[in-house]
Design an enzyme around this catalytic site. Structure first.
Site, PDB file in Angstrom:
ATOM      1  N   ARG A   1      -1.344   5.300  12.892  1.00 47.19           N
ATOM      2  CA  ARG A   1       0.137   5.016  13.860  1.00 47.19           C
ATOM      3  C   ARG A   1      -0.579   5.250  15.253  1.00 47.19           C
ATOM      4  O   ARG A   1      -1.517   5.742  15.687  1.00 47.19           O
ATOM      5  CB  ARG A   1       1.051   6.354  13.624  1.00 47.19           C
TER       6      ARG A   1
ATOM      7  N   ARG B   1       0.842  -1.301  -0.064  1.00 47.78           N
ATOM      8  CA  ARG B   1      -0.035  -0.137   0.009  1.00 47.78           C
ATOM      9  C   ARG B   1       1.126   1.294   0.017  1.00 47.78           C
ATOM     10  O   ARG B   1       1.954   1.291   0.433  1.00 47.78           O
ATOM     11  CB  ARG B   1      -0.965   0.155   1.127  1.00 47.78           C
TER      12      ARG B   1
ATOM     13  N   LYS C   1       4.248  -6.299  11.755  1.00 42.37           N
ATOM     14  CA  LYS C   1       3.703  -6.727  10.461  1.00 42.37           C
ATOM     15  C   LYS C   1       4.169  -8.101   9.869  1.00 42.37           C
ATOM     16  O   LYS C   1       5.290  -8.124   9.585  1.00 42.37           O
ATOM     17  CB  LYS C   1       3.768  -5.624   9.456  1.00 42.37           C
TER      18      LYS C   1
END
Ligand code: BTN
Length: 322
Positions: free
Chosen positions: A319, A123, A188
């Site tokens: 965030r 992304r 992630k």
């Protein structure tokens, strides 16, 4: 001859030493043809050791993607939903490959996976690091008749499907970060990249791209905290590919009816940032608030000084507030 790389890697996959002569004999090619293919794989970062006078060893072994193993993990119903399953050696990006299929009229339920991507995309224009034989890089196409409105929240729903697939292999510490980052212990481990084609208000096609880190080389450079599934003995690349398809195909087949409403609760149960102070980075400004889940269309809800506001859009990222 074009499949020599696969045959050679299969012979080396256990990690033991095999001579060039044995590989050549098994594949019906010369020793120099074997060496040429293995050199190419070495150039791609595959850890093949050449031991003078003795042969080759694939350090750590490797499990190649196998059509038979993946299909073997799908129910008959899931197989009926699968149009085509194509396993590729090296591609620019599986999303690009799937897109080209759509442009050629193959719009429905084409699934491809690759051993390596040279231009894997994430992304927000990021690169998706995609070394050979280590992780899962998968793209699927599907056609929808209700335009982009029918696809609202789809990328979040795919995040739920991927989380369920990973959890089904015994990895419980999975969570989601809006919109569709898959996290393992807060780092992630996977992501989803959707690309649309066709008529935004009518018949449109979507490419669903999924990347999951399975056994990333330790020396890679990735510009955010990352994780892989290497320490989970129940996870293999083919097992993961099968589990992802088993979740993804029914999702795509029923999404026009379920829409994101059908996944909202599941998404919120996996929400890593629920109740946390966060910052939303949008193209024009930064918004701060407390994360309060998502709407029925997949927009993120922020509590800003007691007022709830919803935000959605491809250019936004989230965030934790400092
Ligand atoms: C993200 O930034 O989180 C999305 C990552 C999506 C990566 C996958 S790997 C398979 C497919 N092909 C690509 O080039 N990207 C997606």
């Amino acid at each position: 001859m074009t499949d020599t790389w696969r045959g050679a890697l299969e012979l080396l996959s256990s990690g033991s030493l095999v001579s060039g002569a044995d590989i050549g004999a098994a594949l019906g090619v010369s020793r120099s043809a074997v060496w040429k293919q293995l050199q190419r794989l070495q150039e791609w970062g595959v850890p093949i050791e050449k031991i003078r006078g003795r042969g080759y060893r694939l350090v750590g072994g490797m499990e190649l993607l196998s059509r038979q193993r993946i299909l073997g993990l799908l129910s008959e119903d899931a197989k009926l939903l699968l149009g085509d399953l194509v396993l590729l050696e090296q591609v620019d990006s599986t999303n690009t490959v799937a897109r080209r299929q759509i442009e050629q009229g193959i719009v429905h339920s084409y699934v491809c996976m690759a051993e390596r991507q040279t231009q894997g995309r994430g992304r927000l224009g990021r690169t998706w690091v995609s070394p050979f034989g280590r992780n899962l890089y998968l793209s699927a196409t599907w056609e929808f008749s209700g335009g982009v409105a029918a696809l609202e929240g789809l990328s979040l729903a795919v995040g739920v499907a991927v989380s369920r697939a990973v959890q089904s292999l015994g990895v419980e510490v999975i969570s989601l970060k809006w919109p569709n980052d898959i996290l393992l212990n807060g780092r992630k481990v996977g992501g989803v990249l959707l690309e649309m084609l066709g008529d935004p208000s009518g018949l449109c096609q979507v490419v669903v791209g999924i990347g999951i880190n399975v056994a990333m080389p330790r020396d890679v450079t990735i510009d955010q905290p990352w994780a892989d599934l290497d320490c989970f003995p129940g996870v293999t690349r083919n097992g993961l590919a099968g589990a992802v398809l088993a979740e993804l195909l029914p999702l795509l087949a029923t999404y026009a009816e379920t829409r994101f409403r059908g996944y909202r609760r599941a998404w919120e149960e996996l929400d890593a940032y629920s109740g946390e102070p966060v910052r939303l980075l949008t193209p024009g400004r930064v918004v701060e608030g407390v994360a309060r889940g998502v709407s029925d269309t997949g927009a993120i809800c922020l509590d800003i000084d007691g007022t709830r506001s919803f935000y959605s859009g491809g250019e936004i990222s989230l965030r934790k507030a400092l």
